[in-house]
Design an enzyme around this catalytic site. Structure first.
Site, PDB file in Angstrom:
ATOM      1  N   ARG A   1      -6.430  -9.081  -8.368  1.00  0.00           N
ATOM      2  CA  ARG A   1      -7.063 -10.403  -8.423  1.00  0.00           C
ATOM      3  C   ARG A   1      -8.519 -10.228  -8.800  1.00  0.00           C
ATOM      4  NH1 ARG A   1     -10.120  -9.591  -3.972  1.00  0.00           N
ATOM      5  NH2 ARG A   1      -9.182  -8.658  -2.127  1.00  0.00           N
TER       6      ARG A   1
ATOM      7  N   GLU B   1      -2.951   6.951   7.343  1.00  0.00           N
ATOM      8  CA  GLU B   1      -3.413   8.039   6.500  1.00  0.00           C
ATOM      9  C   GLU B   1      -4.664   8.672   7.097  1.00  0.00           C
ATOM     10  OE1 GLU B   1      -3.801   5.959   2.833  1.00  0.00           O
ATOM     11  OE2 GLU B   1      -5.788   5.148   3.293  1.00  0.00           O
TER      12      GLU B   1
ATOM     13  N   ASN C   1      -6.671  -4.080  -5.931  1.00  0.00           N
ATOM     14  CA  ASN C   1      -6.653  -5.518  -5.707  1.00  0.00           C
ATOM     15  C   ASN C   1      -6.290  -6.212  -7.007  1.00  0.00           C
ATOM     16  OD1 ASN C   1      -7.449  -5.500  -2.936  1.00  0.00           O
ATOM     17  ND2 ASN C   1      -9.519  -5.003  -3.599  1.00  0.00           N
TER      18      ASN C   1
ATOM     19  N   LYS D   1       0.815  -1.218   0.000  1.00  0.00           N
ATOM     20  CA  LYS D   1       0.000   0.000   0.000  1.00  0.00           C
ATOM     21  C   LYS D   1       0.847   1.266   0.000  1.00  0.00           C
ATOM     22  CE  LYS D   1      -4.253  -1.850   1.986  1.00  0.00           C
ATOM     23  NZ  LYS D   1      -3.883  -3.269   1.905  1.00  0.00           N
TER      24      LYS D   1
ATOM     25  N   PHE E   1     -22.852  -6.860  14.434  1.00  0.00           N
ATOM     26  CA  PHE E   1     -23.277  -6.959  13.036  1.00  0.00           C
ATOM     27  C   PHE E   1     -22.778  -8.232  12.353  1.00  0.00           C
ATOM     28  CE2 PHE E   1     -23.090  -2.304  13.828  1.00  0.00           C
ATOM     29  CZ  PHE E   1     -24.461  -2.069  13.788  1.00  0.00           C
TER      30      PHE E   1
END
Length: 711
Positions: free
Chosen positions: A336, A244, A334, A160, A392
């Site tokens: 993939r 960030e 990503n 990243k 959740f």
């Protein structure tokens, strides 16, 4: 390691005969037009592909391989030996025991499986080794094609920190933050203070919501650094972190890209992925209600710029955060196939797996940018074996005692890798399936999703269908007013299931009473008169009481044919249906409105659990006499949970932070449980002294197991 002895054609025949009904086969054929391009047999690709994955994505890849006439090899752990993807493949090889590090991440075993089967190419699916550059290098060294981008793109976009620098150079909008590696917790605090709270701490490698924490102050930054680095090391073997600026309440919108080895690249529109819990997606849709054509084009063009900057070749996804003013910022790429790729296939008609295979063989893209359409609307619900009433969705394990996908409905696609009898274990992701609906309009796709969720039969494990149904019917979601903060904003006290209004409550009570009478009449017909009976079954009317929650409702029932007229608290409700008690689905017409019920359980004492509007409700139907006598029954005293800590989910104890005799403050960490690669910190609910500790690091615990007692 040896492949199975039966011939491949026999394997396929047995699997089709035993595990695929005629109805589901017809539905698969019907749905193919929604997401598959027509395959040209003149485009020769590979003879045999090994799929280095499991579950639904392995099955998904194999479907396209079969369409293209390509033989497939499955790899599996010992506990997955009877899994659907193993049965679907032409050959299968066991690559180790259940833990992923010893099987699906075991590169040596997978390389040996490739050699022993003669596979020419490997499709990695998503997760596991799909973004592992070392795996791609080892394949290349042995002349085996990796169906994905080259190692340079995997490395550049998988890190990243590096990907953000490349994005900046490619003139892609990026989020303000620290571009280096954060080495210590105190460094993290210093950096966070310089950026300004809130900040996002996240793993430099990997994705999928793992190794990510939001911090609003120094203490949360220290905790976030610890948990994120541990999760990153566990999931990706790389504990490097970056920090960030956290964009509060954004939308998460991603662009699907497709590129070949000849410099061509396309963007295939967007996917709206803002409905999330713990940074993991729950409901996705394509296209987004929020984007206008200008913003869509700008995002698509920037995504292609980034793909070209790293000479990308395959299917990939560029993720963006979008604020309320439609400013968008690069999040990650990503490298993939994405979990939610089916909704893009539905609205474009492009089979992304087929395109990945063609690109890997060296073919140019079959489409130009102006040929990529937006036809209709598609919605995906991720159906998980999770308890939605706990944060959740905390993982649930168990065996699927009954399982029936809603394939009887038109324009429904179910990507799954399980069947009735499959086990959901602690070792792997708890996803049951990806339920996709497609319509000419968003309203049509939403209405179909509502029906599909109501018609989905899952027994044996706790699942998140109650939450999914509430999301897709909530006024904010229906209007498109969503963000990544949707769930905590809509359910600030946690998810409680469907809240019945007066009309829906009466429908439930009337249906329960009618079902009770139907069962009593059936019992009388089948078993004959009983020595002791609680209700006069010969009657044409019944006076009953229905208990729901803490309230008891007086109910009168009369029957005419298949229709019951029920007076609930003096209000009339007509209920009719076929009343097939052997069916898992109970379609009823209530006051001329179609409703789908599921009777999850029913006892001789009148207790029932009915699934209605997605939520399970416990009711009890009693005769008048039974209700009077029930008032004398002692009530069970609930357990005092303030003095004990039980595991909220099955998992592994990673750390225990206290010992007997310690004094803990409210909110202080007691232990850490890891489930499906996610670490969960369990804390004290009040100041107390630790009486005893019943767990230790490394132990496997079940849901409800006692961990710590407090005085």
């Amino acid at each position: 390691m040896a492949s199975r002895g039966r011939c491949p054609s026999l394997n396929r025949l047995l699997f089709t005969a035993k595990y695929v009904t005629l109805q589901s086969r017809l539905c698969v054929l019907h749905r193919r037009a929604q997401y598959s391009t027509v395959y040209s047999p003149n485009d020769k690709t590979f003879d045999k592909i090994l799929v280095a994955n499991r579950g639904e994505i392995a099955c998904r890849v194999m479907k396209t391989c079969k369409k293209m006439g390509i033989r497939t090899v499955a790899v599996h752990s010992d506990v997955d030996s009877s899994a659907v993807h193993v049965k679907m493949a032409d050959e299968a090889v066991c690559v180790g025991p259940a833990p992923t590090s010893k099987s699906y991440l075991n590169m040596d075993a997978i390389m040996e499986a490739i050699r022993s089967t003669g596979a020419q190419a490997v499709h990695p699916g998503y997760g596991f080794l799909s973004e592992n550059k070392e795996f791609a290098k080892r394949l290349a060294a042995e002349g085996v094609t990796f169906i994905g981008p080259d190692t340079h793109a995997i490395h550049a976009m998988g890190d990243k920190i590096e990907s953000k620098l490349i994005a900046k150079a490619a003139k892609v909008n990026t989020i303000p933050g620290f571009d280096g590696v954060v080495k210590t917790a105190e460094d993290a605090v210093t950096i966070a203070q310089s950026i300004g709270y809130p900040v996002m701490i996240k793993a430099s490698a990997g994705g999928g919501g793992k190794g990510m924490r939001i911090a609003w102050n120094d203490e949360e930054t220290r905790d976030g650094f610890r948990f994120s680095s541990q999760e990153a090391a566990s999931s990706f073997g790389d504990d490097r972190l970056l920090i960030e600026k956290y964009i509060d309440n954004p939308r998460h919108i991603e662009i699907q890209v497709l590129a070949d080895k000849h410099g061509n690249a396309l963007w295939l529109n967007e996917r709206e992925c803002s409905i999330q819990r713990r940074n993991q997606k729950v409901v996705e849709e394509a296209p987004s209600t929020f984007l206008d054509p200008v913003t869509r084009k700008a995002m698509g063009e920037q995504a292609v710029q980034l793909a070209k900057a790293v000479k990308y070749s395959s299917a990939g996804t560029v993720e963006f955060l979008v604020d309320s003013s439609k400013n968008f910022y690069f999040l990650e790429m990503n490298t993939r196939l994405q979990v939610e790729h089916p909704i893009t296939e539905c609205i474009t008609g492009v089979d992304l797996v087929e395109q990945m295979i063609r690109v890997a063989k060296g073919y140019q893209l079959q489409h130009k940018q102006e040929e990529i359409p937006i036809n209709g609307w598609a919605i995906e619900s991720r159906v998980y074996a999770e308890d939605p009433y706990k944060s959740f969705g905390l993982p649930s394990i168990g065996r699927l005692s009954q399982y029936q996908e809603p394939l009887n409905l038109r324009n429904v696609r179910v990507d799954s890798g399980i069947q009735e009898g499959s086990d959901i274990s602690i070792y792997y992701d708890p996803m049951i399936s990806k339920l996709v609906t497609y319509g000419a309009t968003r309203a049509e796709a939403l209405a179909l999703m509502e029906d599909a969720l109501d018609n989905y039969v899952i027994r044996g494990v706790t699942h998140n269908i109650p939450l999914l149904r509430e999301i897709i019917t909530h006024p904010r979601f229906v209007s498109g007013d969503i963000s990544t903060g949707f769930l905590p904003e809509v359910y600030p006290e946690g998810f409680k299931g469907h809240q019945l209004d007066r009309g829906r409550c009466q429908e439930l009570l009337a249906s329960a009473a009618a079902l009770y009478v139907t069962a009593e009449l059936r019992s009388h017909r089948v078993l004959g008169p009983q020595r002791v009976t609680c209700s006069p079954v010969e009657s044409s009317s019944w006076e009953l009481c229905v208990e729901l929650g803490n309230e008891l409702h007086n109910v009168s029932v009369t029957k005419s044919g298949n229709t019951f007229t029920v007076l609930v608290d003096e209000e009339k409700v007509d209920v009719s249906g076929d009343w097939n008690l052997a069916s898992p689905l109970l379609p009823l017409t209530i006051n001329n409105t179609h409703r789908m019920f599921q009777c999850l359980s029913r006892t001789a004492s009148g207790e029932m659990v009915l699934q209605f509007l997605g939520t399970s409700f416990k009711v009890r139907v009693l005769t008048k006499l039974g209700a009077q006598l029930n008032s004398y029954m002692p009530e069970k005293v609930p357990e005092d949970t303030t003095s004990i800590l039980r595991s909220p989910m099955p998992g592994t104890v990673i750390a225990v932070s206290v010992k007997a005799g310690d004094t803990v403050a409210e909110g202080q960490e007691i232990c850490v449980i890891e489930a499906m690669k996610m670490q969960n910190s369990l804390t004290a609910v009040r100041p107390a002294k630790v009486k005893s500790v019943h767990c230790k690091p490394g132990e496997t615990v079940g849901e409800g197991d006692l961990l710590v007692e407090l005085e």
